[in-house]
Design a protein around this motif. Structure first.
Motif, mmCIF file in Angstrom:
data_model
loop_
_atom_site.group_PDB
_atom_site.id
_atom_site.type_symbol
_atom_site.label_atom_id
_atom_site.label_comp_id
_atom_site.label_asym_id
_atom_site.label_seq_id
_atom_site.Cartn_x
_atom_site.Cartn_y
_atom_site.Cartn_z
ATOM 1 N N THR A 50 43.567 69.598 3.090
ATOM 2 C CA THR A 50 44.757 68.979 3.709
ATOM 3 C C THR A 50 45.700 68.260 2.552
ATOM 4 O O THR A 50 46.624 68.322 2.666
ATOM 5 C CB THR A 50 44.350 68.284 5.098
ATOM 6 O OG1 THR A 50 43.421 69.089 5.757
ATOM 7 C CG2 THR A 50 45.603 67.956 5.702
ATOM 8 N N LEU A 54 49.268 68.903 1.098
ATOM 9 C CA LEU A 54 50.414 67.994 1.483
ATOM 10 C C LEU A 54 51.072 67.390 -0.168
ATOM 11 O O LEU A 54 52.282 67.359 -0.122
ATOM 12 C CB LEU A 54 49.935 66.683 2.291
ATOM 13 C CG LEU A 54 49.477 67.010 3.671
ATOM 14 C CD1 LEU A 54 48.930 65.886 4.329
ATOM 15 C CD2 LEU A 54 50.861 67.591 4.219
ATOM 16 N N LEU A 63 55.037 75.464 0.516
ATOM 17 C CA LEU A 63 53.570 75.333 1.303
ATOM 18 C C LEU A 63 52.752 76.363 0.684
ATOM 19 O O LEU A 63 53.115 77.666 0.640
ATOM 20 C CB LEU A 63 53.885 75.516 2.804
ATOM 21 C CG LEU A 63 52.633 75.488 3.487
ATOM 22 C CD1 LEU A 63 52.149 74.307 3.497
ATOM 23 C CD2 LEU A 63 52.998 76.101 4.908
#
Length: 106
Positions: A50, A54, A63
């Protein structure tokens, strides 16, 4: 835009595999004795891809789909584990889901 070399592509795939699969799995396997149980280790394992997603999003404004899927999958696993009252059966039952039922005897 120039086409990336094969070496750059292999390096990128290797880094993505390590961060999104290898490190979270190692955290889940190795950390429970040091962090007080399976749940904190699962939270740390979830945090690795995660945070990587980010950071990559902030740096490249793009992304990483593999990282996003890995983070979502670990997050779902965490939620199921917590929702089951930290029942270890939930974690053990994922093996038949990925490898199929055991072969019949005889």
């Amino acid at each position: 835009m120039p086409k990336p070399s094969m070496r750059a592509v292999v390096l990128r795939i290797s880094v993505l595999a390590l961060v999104n699969v290898g490190l979270p799995t190692l955290a889940f396997i190795l950390l429970p004795p040091w962090v007080g149980g399976v749940l904190p280790a699962l939270v740390i394992g979830t945090a690795i891809p995660t945070l990587f997603v980010l950071i990559q999003l902030a740096i490249h404004k793009k992304l990483d789909p593999i990282g996003a899927i890995a983070a979502i999958a670990y997050g779902i696993g965490l939620l199921v584990f917590v929702a089951s009252g930290e029942n270890p059966f939930v974690l053990r039952s994922r093996k038949p889901c990925s490898s199929g039922p055991p072969a019949p005897c005889c």
